[in-house]
Design an enzyme around this catalytic site. Structure first.
Site, PDB file in Angstrom:
ATOM      1  N   GLU A   9     -47.646  23.620 -22.390  1.00  0.00           N
ATOM      2  CA  GLU A   9     -46.573  23.832 -21.593  1.00  0.00           C
ATOM      3  C   GLU A   9     -45.635  22.624 -21.557  1.00  0.00           C
ATOM      4  OE1 GLU A   9     -46.828  23.855 -17.075  1.00  0.00           O
ATOM      5  OE2 GLU A   9     -48.794  24.441 -17.613  1.00  0.00           O
TER       6      GLU A   9
ATOM      7  N   CYS B  54     -50.995  26.744 -17.876  1.00  0.00           N
ATOM      8  CA  CYS B  54     -52.125  26.432 -18.579  1.00  0.00           C
ATOM      9  C   CYS B  54     -53.051  27.197 -19.421  1.00  0.00           C
ATOM     10  CB  CYS B  54     -53.073  25.867 -17.109  1.00  0.00           C
ATOM     11  SG  CYS B  54     -52.046  24.751 -16.069  1.00  0.00           S
TER      12      CYS B  54
ATOM     13  N   HIS C  50     -60.702  26.331 -15.186  1.00  0.00           N
ATOM     14  CA  HIS C  50     -59.468  25.554 -15.247  1.00  0.00           C
ATOM     15  C   HIS C  50     -59.261  24.670 -13.780  1.00  0.00           C
ATOM     16  CE1 HIS C  50     -55.372  24.219 -15.327  1.00  0.00           C
ATOM     17  NE2 HIS C  50     -55.173  24.921 -14.102  1.00  0.00           N
TER      18      HIS C  50
END
Length: 520
Positions: free
Chosen positions: A95, A129, A264
């Site tokens: 990103e 993400c 994550h």
């Protein structure tokens, strides 16, 4: 029936498609979070205990998303003695956008030019993400499709996570992970076991094209993350139970069926809360919870609704306590990179995987199921699982992938700590210069790890030129190769047979090889 799977379809799939090799890269500098607390004038423990963070990696203006990905790709190729023509698909999840048209993947193709291999599918994939996981799924799907030509897929996930001055800044970080995907892998993707949740939300987004900083709704972001985890876990449990029922096993799936559970990790404390959240799901779904000792003392929460508990401190505290042993057994080890380096956005969850592989022996890992929860704001999330091969013998694929990561902690320890004011100066420099043309970066080259690609300059047309900090083995460099903008055909790319030392150089460095993104 139209669209249905042929009965013999599974026989056509390659066997044990998964992660064959893994490489992780993070920059050579960090700021200590305890020192940052003092510098920011916040209460002691706000970052170190409240967020669970010890150190935060960062890069100077000498590194950008292209250089990060170039470094991790070349390191993986060299350390595994891979030929560049063995890659048939290359996809990048990121990103960190520095060009609205030209992909990071096309920049990585510079590494392949000497090999002559241009027949490589894949481009960039972006959604906060989650892009790295989407790229992983695309790679697996390619290998299991009629398009596969027998070569490996290479997935790169990398990001530079930076925030404006304020509460979010200590949740930054930087890094990249490269995953070699192929058949007969030691870490096997369990087919049919993905629980996905997609939803529209403005929890974290980057609408300002002139800024690297996101707009973040902190409270909404936490709610979206935990809600997505609830839904993904529910779907995953239904799918694996359906598989088990076909095999004659009529039991519910619970956290105990994961050998490891990784997430994550925007910051470590959220991961600990997330594992507790999964135990809450198990608790509410267990019809015989009164007979399970792990739920002792939780009886008062038997009638709560998941959607009412995202910010319920009593529920959170009770289930974090109840899940503390599970956290220590299944998740804590995965937070090594996150705790020491911070949030790496798309590569964060794969840094967690690297952390597990680095701290357990092949024998301890063999046969285990690793749950993986990937989340990207906006939002996209999936919970899937990897099954570790049973073969833990010396020289096996599992032995090789764990051996390649056994120095992870020493690499983290080898970094240089800098004072918070130096960190702040670097953040201000990035803020002021990341969009400039005719720009020569100011960051030190000497401070970079050996084998690190770095930005040499940005010309008047926004074209970027890169060079690689040499290793002691780079004895084939032509004399007089300068730091200039030039065509790739005239430059040297170190041979894939060379090894990249893990620790920083101490001797004087030779001239650097130079690479650019071309004269177009």
């Amino acid at each position: 029936m139209p669209g249905s799977l042929p009965l013999n379809a599974e026989a056509c799939w390659p066997k044990d498609v998964g992660i064959v090799a893994l490489e992780i890269y993070f920059p050579s500098q960090y700021v200590d979070q305890a020192e940052l607390e003092k510098y920011d004038g916040v209460a002691a423990g706000k970052y170190t205990i409240g967020l669970g963070q010890a150190k935060m990696g960062f890069c100077t203006d000498r590194e950008d998303i292209n250089s990060l990905c170039m470094t991790v790709v070349q390191n993986l190729m060299e350390r595994n003695n891979l030929s560049y023509d063995c890659i048939g698909r290359l996809e990048v999840g990121t990103e960190t956008i520095i060009d609205k048209s030209k992909s990071v993947k096309t920049n990585l193709m510079q590494l392949f030019e000497e090999s002559g291999n241009t027949d490589i599918e894949g481009i960039d994939t972006t959604n906060a993400c989650y892009g790295g996981t989407a790229a992983v799924f695309n790679a697996v799907n390619w290998i299991e499709s009629s398009s596969w030509d027998g070569r490996y897929a290479l997935v790169v996930a990398g990001d530079i996570a930076v925030y404006a001055t304020g509460n979010a800044r200590p949740t930054g970080g930087v890094g990249a992970v490269a995953l070699l995907i192929g058949p007969n892998a030691p870490l096997i993707f369990e087919r049919g076991l993905r629980g996905t949740h997609m939803q529209h939300a403005y929890d974290f987004y980057k609408p300002d094209m002139l800024s690297e900083y996101p707009i973040v709704d902190g409270k909404l972001s936490i709610q979206c993350y935990l809600s997505a985890l609830d839904r993904c876990y529910s779907v995953y449990c239904k799918k694996i139970r359906a598989q088990w029922q076909k095999e004659g096993n009529d039991k519910d799936f619970t956290l105990n069926d994961f050998g490891f559970m990784i997430f994550h990790s925007p910051y470590c404390k959220l991961v600990q809360k997330s594992l507790a959240r999964m135990l809450l799901n198990d608790f509410l779904n267990d019809q015989n919870r009164d007979k399970n000792s792990i739920y002792s003392g939780l009886e008062a929460f038997g009638d709560v609704k998941l959607e009412d508990t995202y910010f319920d401190r009593d529920v959170e505290k009770a289930f974090m306590k109840a899940s503390s042993e599970l956290f220590s057994q299944k998740t804590k080890a995965s937070l090594l990179v996150s705790n020491q380096n911070g949030n790496m956005y798309t590569s964060s969850v794969y840094g967690s995987l690297a952390s597990v592989l680095a701290q357990y022996s092949p024998q301890q890992l063999a046969g285990k199921r690793i749950g993986v929860f990937s989340y990207g704001s906006g939002l996209a999330a999936t919970l899937y699982s990897l099954k570790v091969t049973q073969d833990a013998t010396p020289g096996s694929a599992l032995d090789k992938i764990t051996a390649s990561l056994c120095d992870l902690k020493s690499r983290l320890d080898s970094r240089t700590g800098v004072a918070p004011d130096v960190f702040a100066e670097n953040m201000k420099l990035r803020e002021d210069t990341h969009h400039l043309v005719n720009y020569i970066p100011q960051g030190s080259i000497d401070s970079l790890f050996e084998g690190t690609w770095y930005l040499v300059r940005v010309d008047e047309k926004h074209r970027r030129t890169y060079a690689r900090r040499p290793t002691p083995n780079d004895d084939t460099l032509d004399e007089g190769v300068g730091l200039v903008h030039s065509n790739i055909a005239t430059e040297h790319i170190p041979s894939p047979a060379k090894k990249v030392p893990r620790l920083p150089a101490t001797a004087a460095e030779p001239e650097a090889a130079v690479i650019s993104n071309g004269e177009h």
